[in-house]
Design an enzyme around this catalytic site. Structure first.
Site, PDB file in Angstrom:
ATOM      1  N   ASP A 105       1.006  -1.166  -0.144  1.00  0.00           N
ATOM      2  CA  ASP A 105       0.002   0.029  -0.048  1.00  0.00           C
ATOM      3  C   ASP A 105       0.711   1.211  -0.048  1.00  0.00           C
ATOM      4  O   ASP A 105       0.408   2.327  -0.637  1.00  0.00           O
ATOM      5  CB  ASP A 105      -0.935  -0.174   1.259  1.00  0.00           C
ATOM      6  CG  ASP A 105      -0.128   0.001   2.473  1.00  0.00           C
ATOM      7  OD1 ASP A 105       0.620  -1.008   2.664  1.00  0.00           O
ATOM      8  OD2 ASP A 105      -0.445   0.943   3.196  1.00  0.00           O
ATOM      9  N   GLN A 106       2.109   1.000   0.439  1.00  0.00           N
ATOM     10  CA  GLN A 106       2.806   2.212   0.555  1.00  0.00           C
ATOM     11  C   GLN A 106       3.531   2.835  -0.827  1.00  0.00           C
ATOM     12  O   GLN A 106       4.019   3.501  -0.961  1.00  0.00           O
ATOM     13  CB  GLN A 106       4.122   2.102   1.401  1.00  0.00           C
ATOM     14  CG  GLN A 106       3.559   2.308   3.224  1.00  0.00           C
ATOM     15  CD  GLN A 106       4.915   1.892   3.758  1.00  0.00           C
ATOM     16  OE1 GLN A 106       5.566   1.245   3.663  1.00  0.00           O
ATOM     17  NE2 GLN A 106       4.805   2.602   5.072  1.00  0.00           N
ATOM     18  N   GLN A 107       3.594   1.867  -1.876  1.00  0.00           N
ATOM     19  CA  GLN A 107       4.128   1.575  -3.002  1.00  0.00           C
ATOM     20  C   GLN A 107       3.208   2.123  -4.115  1.00  0.00           C
ATOM     21  O   GLN A 107       3.056   2.300  -5.224  1.00  0.00           O
ATOM     22  CB  GLN A 107       4.653   0.426  -3.637  1.00  0.00           C
ATOM     23  CG  GLN A 107       5.730   0.074  -2.870  1.00  0.00           C
ATOM     24  CD  GLN A 107       6.141  -1.280  -3.159  1.00  0.00           C
ATOM     25  OE1 GLN A 107       6.214  -1.746  -4.627  1.00  0.00           O
ATOM     26  NE2 GLN A 107       6.855  -2.241  -2.157  1.00  0.00           N
ATOM     27  N   CYS A 108       1.843   2.756  -3.582  1.00  0.00           N
ATOM     28  CA  CYS A 108       0.672   3.301  -4.498  1.00  0.00           C
ATOM     29  C   CYS A 108       0.113   2.030  -5.214  1.00  0.00           C
ATOM     30  O   CYS A 108      -0.114   2.552  -6.558  1.00  0.00           O
ATOM     31  CB  CYS A 108       1.120   4.472  -4.981  1.00  0.00           C
ATOM     32  SG  CYS A 108       1.779   5.954  -3.844  1.00  0.00           S
ATOM     33  N   THR A 109       0.163   0.975  -5.150  1.00  0.00           N
ATOM     34  CA  THR A 109      -0.286   0.128  -5.965  1.00  0.00           C
ATOM     35  C   THR A 109      -1.768  -0.202  -5.593  1.00  0.00           C
ATOM     36  O   THR A 109      -2.425  -1.283  -6.416  1.00  0.00           O
ATOM     37  CB  THR A 109       0.464  -1.139  -6.257  1.00  0.00           C
ATOM     38  OG1 THR A 109       0.834  -1.792  -4.651  1.00  0.00           O
ATOM     39  CG2 THR A 109       1.941  -0.688  -7.014  1.00  0.00           C
TER      40      THR A 109
END
Length: 283
Positions: free
Chosen positions: A108-112
Site C-alpha cells: 500500500d505504501q508503493q501506491c499500487t
C-alpha cells in the site's frame, strides 16, 4: 524493458545493460509523438520526463492514490519561453528529488492499491486531455485556461474560440470521495529536478555520465556539481545528506537557506500567553 531510476544504484557489472536501456528509451521517445507516464513509482517517471522535455514531446502523466488521481500534461519548451511561462511537469512542485521509494515498502505504501474504478477513470481523462491538445491550434504549446472566475462564466464560448474541444487543462485532479474533480495550473520551476534548464544542459553536456551520477546519487560539490567527491570531503549539499539532483539544481542550497531562516526565528511562549491574557481581559 526496464527504466533506470534515481536512487537505484547501478553496479559496474550493470552499467552496459543500463546504458542500453537508456539508449532504447531515448530512441522510443524521439520516434513517438506522445509519451504517457503510467508507471507505479515516482522515480520511474524521472528519466522519461527529462527525455520528453529534451525532445519537446507531448508528455501526459497519470498518477493514482487510493481514491484520488491526477492526470496532467507537461509543458513543452518553445523558442519564446520566458521565465516561468512554461507549464510545469510532474516534478516541478517538489522540493525533494526523486529517490528509491520501493525498497522496504509495503504494497500500500508503493501506491499500487487503489479503488477498482480509479485507473480507467484517470486513464480516460488523460486520453481526452490528449484529444483536446491535438485539436488545439498550438497543440502541446497551448496555454492552460484562464481562471473560470475571470471570464464572466461564459466558459464554453471562451473555450470554443481556442480549439475544437476547448483549451486543454494543465492538471486535472479527481477524488472518488464525494466524486469531486477540479483543474489547477502550475508553472515550471527553474529548480525542477527533471525539466529545468540545469538538468537538460547537464544531460546534453555529460550524457550517460550525468545519468549514472543521478542513479547512484553520487556526492558532488555545489561549486563543481559534475565532479564526484569523497563523502568525507567538504562536499556541500551532498555531504549534508542532499541528493545529487538536489545539489545540481540548487534545491540543497534552498533547503539550507530555509533551515537558517528557521534557526534565526525566536519563538516565545511568553508573548503568546500575554496575548491570550489580554484577549481574555478584553472579553
Amino acid at each position: 524493458m526496464s527504466i533506470p531510476m534515481p536512487g537505484h544504484s547501478v553496479s559496474p557489472s550493470e552499467t552496459e545493460a543500463v546504458r542500453t536501456a537508456v539508449e532504447k528509451l531515448d530512441s522510443l521517445v524521439q520516434t513517438h509523438d506522445v509519451v504517457f507516464l503510467l508507471t507505479d513509482s515516482r522515480e520511474s517517471r524521472w528519466l522519461p520526463t527529462m527525455l520528453g522535455t529534451l525532445h519537446r514531446k507531448i508528455v501526459l502523466c497519470v498518477a493514482l492514490g487510493f481514491d484520488s488521481f491526477v492526470a496532467m500534461r507537461h509543458g513543452v519548451y518553445s523558442s519564446n519561453d520566458s521565465a516561468h511561462s512554461r507549464l510545469g511537469c510532474y516534478f516541478c512542485n517538489d522540493v525533494v528529488a526523486p529517490t528509491d521509494s520501493l525498497t522496504d515498502r509495503t504494497l500500500d505504501q508503493q501506491c499500487t492499491v487503489t479503488r477498482p474504478g480509479l485507473a480507467p477513470i484517470a486513464s480516460g481523462t488523460a486520453v481526452e486531455l490528449l484529444t483536446t491538445i491535438l485539436q488545439h491550434p498550438l497543440e502541446g504549446l497551448a496555454p492552460a485556461p484562464e481562471s473560470r472566475s475571470n471570464n464572466g462564466g461564459n466558459d464554453a464560448a471562451a473555450d470554443a474560440q481556442q480549439g475544437v474541444f476547448g483549451v486543454p487543462e494543465h492538471q486535472i485532479r479527481g477524488y472518488l470521495a464525494g466524486f469531486r474533480q477540479h483543474s489547477i495550473v502550475g508553472q515550471s520551476s527553474d529548480m525542477c529536478t527533471a525539466c529545468s534548464p540545469k538538468i537538460i544542459d547537464a544531460y546534453k553536456t555529460h550524457g550517460f555520465d550525468f545519468l549514472l551520477r543521478a542513479f547512484n546519487n553520487t556526492p558532488v560539490s555545489e561549486d563543481a556539481p559534475h565532479v564526484p567527491v569523497s563523502v568525507d570531503a567538504d562536499a556541500g549539499g551532498a555531504a549534508q545528506g542532499y541528493s545529487y539532483l538536489e545539489t545540481l539544481t540548487g534545491l540543497a542550497a534552498l533547503h539550507r537557506q530555509t533551515d537558517d531562516i528557521m534557526a534565526d526565528i525566536e519563538w516565545s511562549d511568553t508573548e503568546d500567553a500575554d496575548a491570550a491574557d489580554d484577549d481574555f481581559e478584553a472579553l
